[in-house]
Design a protein around this motif. Structure first.
Motif, PDB file in Angstrom:
ATOM      1  N   GLY A 150       0.397  -1.526  -0.331  1.00  0.00           N
ATOM      2  CA  GLY A 150       0.005   0.069  -0.173  1.00  0.00           C
ATOM      3  C   GLY A 150       0.789   1.059  -0.063  1.00  0.00           C
ATOM      4  N   VAL A 151       2.076   1.354   0.227  1.00  0.00           N
ATOM      5  CA  VAL A 151       3.148   2.480  -0.466  1.00  0.00           C
ATOM      6  C   VAL A 151       3.878   2.350  -1.351  1.00  0.00           C
ATOM      7  CG1 VAL A 151       5.304   3.492   0.445  1.00  0.00           C
ATOM      8  CG2 VAL A 151       3.608   2.804   2.739  1.00  0.00           C
ATOM      9  N   GLY A 185       9.352  12.125  -2.741  1.00  0.00           N
ATOM     10  CA  GLY A 185       8.307  12.514  -1.901  1.00  0.00           C
ATOM     11  C   GLY A 185       7.455  12.035  -1.040  1.00  0.00           C
ATOM     12  N   SER A 186       7.625  10.681  -1.218  1.00  0.00           N
ATOM     13  CA  SER A 186       6.147   9.894  -0.303  1.00  0.00           C
ATOM     14  C   SER A 186       6.816  10.033   0.869  1.00  0.00           C
ATOM     15  CB  SER A 186       6.348   7.859  -1.095  1.00  0.00           C
ATOM     16  OG  SER A 186       5.319   8.134  -2.771  1.00  0.00           O
ATOM     17  N   ILE A 211      13.134  -1.360  -0.014  1.00  0.00           N
ATOM     18  CA  ILE A 211      11.450  -2.127  -0.239  1.00  0.00           C
ATOM     19  C   ILE A 211      11.160  -2.437  -1.583  1.00  0.00           C
ATOM     20  CG2 ILE A 211       9.202  -1.120  -0.007  1.00  0.00           C
ATOM     21  CD1 ILE A 211      10.559   1.742   1.929  1.00  0.00           C
ATOM     22  N   ASP A 212      10.647  -3.634  -1.491  1.00  0.00           N
ATOM     23  CA  ASP A 212      10.158  -4.094  -2.205  1.00  0.00           C
ATOM     24  C   ASP A 212      11.304  -4.396  -3.370  1.00  0.00           C
ATOM     25  OD1 ASP A 212       8.252  -4.904  -1.209  1.00  0.00           O
ATOM     26  OD2 ASP A 212       7.165  -2.831  -2.370  1.00  0.00           O
TER      27      ASP A 212
END
Length: 99
Positions: A52-53, A58-59, A80-81
């Motif tokens: 969901g992220v 900018g996140s 991440i991933d």
């Protein structure tokens, strides 16, 4: 004539605001990026999942994500991933998703 000047002034203020927003973008200097890439290569991390992220500049990453220090650079990193993400630790905003 007065209406035209008001419209022109409003347009200039709008453009000035866009310029100020662009000036707030964080740019990693090439020498900092080199240091980060070399460090990340030598200190690999296990990849974490963040459903969901969206990973984009900018996140904001949640507080539950552990950020890892890069010596002599103010930014932190996390994988991440299977993507190395550079983060500003003061805001937790993604600065760069490294390729």
């Amino acid at each position: 004539m007065k209406i035209h000047l008001t419209t022109a002034a409003a347009g200039l203020l709008l453009l000035a605001g866009v310029g100020a927003a662009a000036a707030q973008d964080i740019v990693i200097q090439p020498e900092q990026e080199t240091v980060i890439r070399e460090y990340v290569h030598k200190q690999p991390l296990a990849s974490v999942k963040l459903p969901g992220v969206e990973l984009s500049v900018g996140s904001v990453l949640p507080d539950t994500v552990e950020l890892h220090e890069v010596p002599s650079v103010k930014y932190r990193y996390v994988v991440i991933d299977n993507q190395t993400v550079i983060v500003d630790p003061s805001t937790r905003k993604v600065v760069e998703v490294m390729q």
